[in-house]
Design a protein around this motif. Structure first.
Motif, PDB file in Angstrom:
ATOM      1  N   ARG A  85     -20.871  95.709 -29.227  1.00 12.61           N
ATOM      2  CA  ARG A  85     -21.107  95.795 -27.778  1.00 12.61           C
ATOM      3  C   ARG A  85     -21.359  94.422 -27.175  1.00 12.61           C
ATOM      4  N   GLY A  88     -18.129  92.621 -26.753  1.00 14.83           N
ATOM      5  CA  GLY A  88     -17.430  93.176 -25.596  1.00 14.83           C
ATOM      6  C   GLY A  88     -18.012  92.696 -24.281  1.00 14.83           C
ATOM      7  N   PRO A  93     -13.605  93.637 -22.835  1.00 13.04           N
ATOM      8  CA  PRO A  93     -13.299  94.769 -23.699  1.00 13.04           C
ATOM      9  C   PRO A  93     -11.955  94.685 -24.433  1.00 13.04           C
TER      10      PRO A  93
END
Length: 123
Positions: A85, A88, A93
């Protein structure tokens, strides 16, 4: 009879692991942050195995770094969802766009995973 000679060099050079881990990162830079450049991201497919025979249970990104240093010559198996995460959030992303981007890694002794102490985190 065994002959002995003095041993010199870097203990990290003895670890021929292809994957970066807490101990390597911690010793390589004295526990400090290190900036690395991503060359590419590959995938370890669920159902396959590492060289040591341990099974891979889920599709997980593996970050390949540019360079031949003690840290950068190794790949980083990004198993922790926290780190996935964070990547990202920092890089966006779309994984295909991560190549050429730089991230800062640091060894975190407070990470606990599968009964082991220490892990890699991203700034």
């Amino acid at each position: 009879m065994t002959n002995f000679t003095e041993f010199s060099g870097n203990i990290l050079e003895l670890d021929d692991s292809r994957f970066l881990n807490f101990d390597i990162l911690n010793m390589a830079n004295g526990g400090k942050d290190i900036e690395v450049e991503i060359e590419k991201v590959i995938k370890a497919e669920a159902g396959s195995k590492f060289e040591n025979g341990h099974p891979i249970h889920e599709d997980v990104p593996i970050v390949v770094f540019k360079g031949e240093g003690v840290v950068t010559r190794r790949m980083w198996y990004v198993q922790a969802i926290t780190n996935q995460r964070r990547l990202g959030n920092l890089l966006g992303p779309i994984i295909d766009k991560w190549a050429g981007r730089k991230i800062t890694l640091y060894p975190d002794p407070n990470v606990r995973f599968a009964g082991r102490k220490g892990g890699i985190r991203i700034r």
